[in-house]
Design an enzyme around this catalytic site. Structure first.
Site, PDB file in Angstrom:
ATOM      1  N   SER A 259      68.013 -25.208  57.929  1.00 32.96           N
ATOM      2  CA  SER A 259      68.006 -25.108  59.400  1.00 32.96           C
ATOM      3  C   SER A 259      67.702 -26.450  60.049  1.00 32.96           C
ATOM      4  O   SER A 259      68.314 -26.812  61.063  1.00 32.96           O
ATOM      5  CB  SER A 259      67.011 -24.043  59.872  1.00 32.96           C
ATOM      6  OG  SER A 259      65.758 -24.226  59.269  1.00 32.96           O
ATOM      7  N   HIS A 289      67.491 -18.514  52.991  1.00 30.53           N
ATOM      8  CA  HIS A 289      66.572 -19.332  53.809  1.00 30.53           C
ATOM      9  C   HIS A 289      65.620 -18.375  54.543  1.00 30.53           C
ATOM     10  O   HIS A 289      64.977 -17.540  53.911  1.00 30.53           O
ATOM     11  CB  HIS A 289      67.421 -20.207  54.730  1.00 30.53           C
ATOM     12  CG  HIS A 289      66.715 -21.322  55.440  1.00 30.53           C
ATOM     13  ND1 HIS A 289      65.458 -21.743  55.108  1.00 30.53           N
ATOM     14  CD2 HIS A 289      67.110 -22.117  56.481  1.00 30.53           C
ATOM     15  CE1 HIS A 289      65.100 -22.744  55.906  1.00 30.53           C
ATOM     16  NE2 HIS A 289      66.089 -22.985  56.753  1.00 30.53           N
ATOM     17  N   HIS A 335      62.342 -22.288  45.019  1.00 36.99           N
ATOM     18  CA  HIS A 335      62.393 -23.255  46.122  1.00 36.99           C
ATOM     19  C   HIS A 335      63.239 -24.463  45.738  1.00 36.99           C
ATOM     20  O   HIS A 335      63.287 -24.847  44.568  1.00 36.99           O
ATOM     21  CB  HIS A 335      60.990 -23.722  46.517  1.00 36.99           C
ATOM     22  CG  HIS A 335      60.932 -24.266  47.903  1.00 36.99           C
ATOM     23  ND1 HIS A 335      61.143 -25.594  48.189  1.00 36.99           N
ATOM     24  CD2 HIS A 335      60.733 -23.655  49.101  1.00 36.99           C
ATOM     25  CE1 HIS A 335      61.053 -25.774  49.489  1.00 36.99           C
ATOM     26  NE2 HIS A 335      60.810 -24.612  50.082  1.00 36.99           N
ATOM     27  N   ARG A 344      51.792 -22.345  51.717  1.00 36.69           N
ATOM     28  CA  ARG A 344      51.929 -21.423  52.852  1.00 36.69           C
ATOM     29  C   ARG A 344      51.794 -19.975  52.373  1.00 36.69           C
ATOM     30  O   ARG A 344      51.361 -19.102  53.114  1.00 36.69           O
ATOM     31  CB  ARG A 344      53.276 -21.635  53.560  1.00 36.69           C
ATOM     32  CG  ARG A 344      53.447 -23.045  54.113  1.00 36.69           C
ATOM     33  CD  ARG A 344      54.861 -23.298  54.618  1.00 36.69           C
ATOM     34  NE  ARG A 344      55.840 -23.150  53.558  1.00 36.69           N
ATOM     35  CZ  ARG A 344      57.160 -23.227  53.733  1.00 36.69           C
ATOM     36  NH1 ARG A 344      57.656 -23.450  54.951  1.00 36.69           N
ATOM     37  NH2 ARG A 344      57.992 -23.099  52.720  1.00 36.69           N
ATOM     38  N   ASP A 390      57.876 -16.840  52.132  1.00 32.71           N
ATOM     39  CA  ASP A 390      58.431 -15.550  52.539  1.00 32.71           C
ATOM     40  C   ASP A 390      57.995 -14.377  51.664  1.00 32.71           C
ATOM     41  O   ASP A 390      58.314 -13.229  51.963  1.00 32.71           O
ATOM     42  CB  ASP A 390      59.967 -15.627  52.520  1.00 32.71           C
ATOM     43  CG  ASP A 390      60.486 -16.704  53.439  1.00 32.71           C
ATOM     44  OD1 ASP A 390      59.977 -16.809  54.562  1.00 32.71           O
ATOM     45  OD2 ASP A 390      61.395 -17.459  53.037  1.00 32.71           O
TER      46      ASP A 390
HETATM   47  N1  NMX Z   1      65.924 -15.169  42.029  1.00 35.20           N
HETATM   48  C1  NMX Z   1      66.995 -15.251  41.223  1.00 35.20           C
HETATM   49  N2  NMX Z   1      67.621 -16.391  40.895  1.00 35.20           N
HETATM   50  C2  NMX Z   1      67.089 -17.517  41.394  1.00 35.20           C
HETATM   51  C3  NMX Z   1      65.945 -17.534  42.222  1.00 35.20           C
HETATM   52  C4  NMX Z   1      65.375 -16.283  42.542  1.00 35.20           C
HETATM   53  N3  NMX Z   1      64.315 -16.182  43.355  1.00 35.20           N
HETATM   54  N4  NMX Z   1      65.651 -18.812  42.550  1.00 35.20           N
HETATM   55  C5  NMX Z   1      66.593 -19.577  41.957  1.00 35.20           C
HETATM   56  N5  NMX Z   1      67.466 -18.795  41.270  1.00 35.20           N
HETATM   57  C6  NMX Z   1      68.653 -19.224  40.530  1.00 35.20           C
HETATM   58  C7  NMX Z   1      69.624 -19.926  41.454  1.00 35.20           C
HETATM   59  O1  NMX Z   1      70.403 -18.989  42.173  1.00 35.20           O
HETATM   60  C8  NMX Z   1      70.407 -20.766  40.476  1.00 35.20           C
HETATM   61  O2  NMX Z   1      71.301 -19.907  39.822  1.00 35.20           O
HETATM   62  P1  NMX Z   1      72.775 -20.399  39.364  1.00 35.20           P
HETATM   63  O3  NMX Z   1      72.540 -21.600  38.500  1.00 35.20           O
HETATM   64  O4  NMX Z   1      73.316 -19.225  38.652  1.00 35.20           O
HETATM   65  O5  NMX Z   1      73.479 -20.739  40.631  1.00 35.20           O
HETATM   66  C9  NMX Z   1      69.345 -21.190  39.474  1.00 35.20           C
HETATM   67  O6  NMX Z   1      68.299 -20.207  39.580  1.00 35.20           O
HETATM   68  C10 NMX Z   1      68.751 -22.551  39.712  1.00 35.20           C
HETATM   69  O7  NMX Z   1      68.284 -22.595  41.046  1.00 35.20           O
HETATM   70  P2  NMX Z   1      67.095 -23.584  41.471  1.00 35.20           P
HETATM   71  O8  NMX Z   1      67.581 -24.972  41.235  1.00 35.20           O
HETATM   72  O9  NMX Z   1      65.840 -23.170  40.825  1.00 35.20           O
HETATM   73  O10 NMX Z   1      66.949 -23.263  43.014  1.00 35.20           O
HETATM   74  P3  NMX Z   1      67.844 -23.774  44.250  1.00 35.20           P
HETATM   75  O11 NMX Z   1      67.255 -25.030  44.741  1.00 35.20           O
HETATM   76  O12 NMX Z   1      69.281 -23.781  43.902  1.00 35.20           O
HETATM   77  O13 NMX Z   1      67.621 -22.597  45.299  1.00 35.20           O
HETATM   78  C11 NMX Z   1      66.410 -21.077  46.630  1.00 35.20           C
HETATM   79  C12 NMX Z   1      66.436 -22.472  46.029  1.00 35.20           C
HETATM   80  C13 NMX Z   1      65.204 -20.956  47.536  1.00 35.20           C
HETATM   81  C14 NMX Z   1      67.687 -20.869  47.458  1.00 35.20           C
HETATM   82  C15 NMX Z   1      66.330 -20.043  45.488  1.00 35.20           C
HETATM   83  O14 NMX Z   1      65.133 -20.228  44.767  1.00 35.20           O
HETATM   84  C16 NMX Z   1      66.446 -18.607  45.947  1.00 35.20           C
HETATM   85  O15 NMX Z   1      67.568 -18.119  46.129  1.00 35.20           O
HETATM   86  N6  NMX Z   1      65.280 -17.901  46.191  1.00 35.20           N
HETATM   87  C17 NMX Z   1      65.306 -16.566  46.694  1.00 35.20           C
HETATM   88  C18 NMX Z   1      65.544 -16.551  48.204  1.00 35.20           C
HETATM   89  C19 NMX Z   1      64.362 -17.103  48.941  1.00 35.20           C
HETATM   90  O16 NMX Z   1      63.209 -16.745  48.715  1.00 35.20           O
HETATM   91  N7  NMX Z   1      64.639 -18.010  49.896  1.00 35.20           N
HETATM   92  C20 NMX Z   1      63.610 -18.517  50.783  1.00 35.20           C
HETATM   93  C21 NMX Z   1      63.300 -20.001  50.595  1.00 35.20           C
HETATM   94  C22 NMX Z   1      62.219 -20.428  51.540  1.00 35.20           C
HETATM   95  N8  NMX Z   1      62.638 -20.343  52.962  1.00 35.20           N
HETATM   96  O17 NMX Z   1      61.928 -19.817  53.764  1.00 35.20           O
HETATM   97  O18 NMX Z   1      63.728 -20.800  53.311  1.00 35.20           O
HETATM   98  C1  MLT Z   2      61.548 -23.831  54.765  1.00 33.36           C
HETATM   99  O1  MLT Z   2      60.411 -23.604  55.207  1.00 33.36           O
HETATM  100  O2  MLT Z   2      62.424 -24.364  55.463  1.00 33.36           O
HETATM  101  C2  MLT Z   2      61.861 -23.362  53.390  1.00 33.36           C
HETATM  102  O3  MLT Z   2      60.759 -23.459  52.531  1.00 33.36           O
HETATM  103  C3  MLT Z   2      63.139 -23.872  52.808  1.00 33.36           C
HETATM  104  C4  MLT Z   2      63.185 -25.290  52.332  1.00 33.36           C
HETATM  105  O4  MLT Z   2      62.239 -26.048  52.465  1.00 33.36           O
HETATM  106  O5  MLT Z   2      64.243 -25.646  51.780  1.00 33.36           O
END
Ligand code: NMX
Ligand code: MLT
Length: 464
Positions: A259, A289, A335, A344, A390
């Site tokens: 964002s 996100h 993350h 947080r 979250d």
């Molecule tokens: N559950 C399942 N799979 C996951 C998760 C999770 N919580 N976190 C990462 N992975 C997977 C990811 O999809 C990727 O899979 P592939 O190689 O098949 O594409 C693999 O693990 C490696 O990902 P990472 O490098 O560890 O994480 P990345 O930086 O790509 O993604 C997020 C970060 C936050 C998008 C990811 O951890 C996620 O999808 N989390 C769940 C959603 C979430 O909680 N989002 C909120 C983040 C905070 N916010 O407020 O924005």
């Molecule tokens: C945020 O607060 O924006 C989330 O933790 C996502 C991020 O830092 O990528």
């Protein structure tokens, strides 16, 4: 306690010296501009990082390509806003007598000015916001005209976009303002927009869930607590404290999250904060996100319903494996930058231990926190198996009766616009450029890496 708050804020409103964020920012600009000028002049072509094929195809993870002075995420210690950790923000920022948590006005003052606020500074910021907290009438009409099925984030983003008509910066640009001074009307827009956010969030909540009860702020309450007041929870002191906690910890997270980056990109075209913040919120509305706070509560409630309460560790692991096997993520875990439990998450956990230790959904959160890092760690691919912000924020709202999970990301956005508007004002004051990176085709990448595969170079010649 309420009496003490009222007296302090009301007294402040009456006798405050006018707060001029503009003057404070202006005084710092020559020094910032000269530091950046020095770097560009002496090291303009020196690399400070590199980009790999994996990063170019993988969402630019870890690429150092943005600059902001407002905040920075440390992979292990978490966000530092103007150098202060979440824990320090909560401990050190000024608060009203008798309050557990600080004023968001103090945080906005800190973000905008890079100066640590006194209680008087924080109250002056609160008083300044109070002057602009009313919504234009057309926002109510707009909300009423939308289908009842509209997601609260759609309403939130649209309402902010509709207020673009109020933008002083857009008007100043049309009147021919110099680029160097453009940040000044942007600052006015930033104050006017952020002032309205609790009223807007409460109006959306009441519109969707409280048969359009009017959202009228209490002039004796602070910015964060006023949201609670306007949704009918003015007498619930603990909920008002939760509002303060929520608004302080979600306010910023450097410039690379989806964002903030979206908002910065849009703003870099010289568009105003209404356009850029609305755009940033559209990114926040995605489930990877900000919408993860909605998804996390929904996942927890499904878990509770499956096992009629808190499952055993083995049952919980089965449920998590089922989610993963269905090709879904575990919301609230993982993350892009953090490599340990999000601070947080931890401060909200402490709040829950203090205020709602017996809450049944909090019992689930605790059990998930014990089991999930192991389950995610076993996959071998998830870089951070720990909870993020979250994983618990919805549980706290749910405890106090704000059970409509679809609304949670609006609260996230209300707080996050404190950060996004600050980034926008400072980026403009520092004269940051329009963003325009290059994109490559896979063929060009192949040509760079395996030139022998091609008889003669063609599109590669366009690559600089
Ligand atoms: N559950 C399942 N799979 C996951 C998760 C999770 N919580 N976190 C990462 N992975 C997977 C990811 O999809 C990727 O899979 P592939 O190689 O098949 O594409 C693999 O693990 C490696 O990902 P990472 O490098 O560890 O994480 P990345 O930086 O790509 O993604 C997020 C970060 C936050 C998008 C990811 O951890 C996620 O999808 N989390 C769940 C959603 C979430 O909680 N989002 C909120 C983040 C905070 N916010 O407020 O924005
Ligand atoms: C945020 O607060 O924006 C989330 O933790 C996502 C991020 O830092 O990528």
């Amino acid at each position: 306690m309420t009496l003490e708050i009222s007296e302090t804020i009301e007294a402040m409103v009456k006798k405050r010296a006018p707060l001029s964020l503009e003057v404070i920012i202006e005084a710092q600009l020559p020094q910032w501009r000269s530091r950046v000028k020095h770097l560009l002049k002496n090291y303009g072509t020196t690399p400070i990082g590199q980009i790999t094929v994996e990063q170019a195809y993988g969402g630019m993870r870890g690429v150092h390509a943005l600059i902001t002075e407002i905040s920075h995420v440390d992979p292990f210690k978490g966000i530092r806003m103007r150098g202060y950790t979440v824990q320090e923000i909560l401990e050190k920022l000024p608060r009203c007598a008798g309050d557990e948590l600080p004023l968001a006005g103090g945080l906005y003052y800190l973000l905008m000015t890079n100066s640590f606020p006194s209680l008087e500074d924080a109250l002056s910021m609160e008083a300044l916001w109070r002057e602009y907290q009313e919504l234009p009438g057309y926002v109510h009409d707009l909300l009423k005209a939308m289908p009842t099925s509209a997601h609260p984030m759609t309403l939130f983003s649209q309402a902010i976009l509709s207020m673009q008509t109020e933008s002083e910066a857009a008007r100043a640009y049309q009147d021919g303002i110099s680029r160097l001074d453009y940040w000044r009307p942007m600052l006015k827009d930033a104050i006017s927009l952020t002032a309205k956010l609790p009223t807007l969030a409460a109006t959306i909540y009441n519109h969707k869930y409280r048969t359009d009860a009017p959202a009228i702020p209490d002039p004796t309450l602070d910015w964060s607590a006023n949201f609670g007041f306007m949704i009918g929870k003015g007498n619930e002191t603990d909920y008002l404290e939760l509002c303060r906690l929520f608004m302080l910890i979600h306010a910023d997270q450097e410039n690379g999250n989806a964002s903030a980056h979206t908002s910065h990109l849009v703003s870099s075209t010289l568009s105003d904060v209404y356009y850029s913040c609305s755009a940033g919120l559209n990114a926040l509305a995605g489930p990877l996100h900000g919408l993860a706070n909605q998804e996390s509560l929904r996942w927890l409630l499904k878990l509770r319903d499956r096992y009629n309460g808190v499952p055993s560790k083995a049952e919980l692991a089965d449920f998590a494996h089922e989610t993963l096997a269905a090709g879904k993520v575990i919301p609230g875990y993982g993350h892009g930058v953090l490599r340990s439990t999000d601070p947080r998450f931890l401060v909200q956990y402490d709040f829950a231990e203090k205020h709602l230790p017996e809450d049944p959904v909090f019992q689930l959160v605790k059990q998930v926190y014990e089991v999930m890092p192991g389950v995610l760690g076993e996959t071998g691919k998830i870089k951070n198996p720990y909870p993020n912000v979250d994983a618990i924020s919805g549980t706290l709202q749910h405890h106090y009766g704000v059970k409509q999970s679809a609304f949670y990301t609006v609260l996230f956005g209300t707080s996050r616009l404190l950060g996004l508007t600050t980034h926008a004002v400072w980026a403009r004051a520092m004269g940051m450029s329009i963003e325009r990176p290059r994109s490559l085709t896979t063929e060009i990448v192949e040509e760079i890496l395996e030139p022998v595969h091609y008889e003669e170079p063609h599109s590669f010649r366009y690559f600089e």
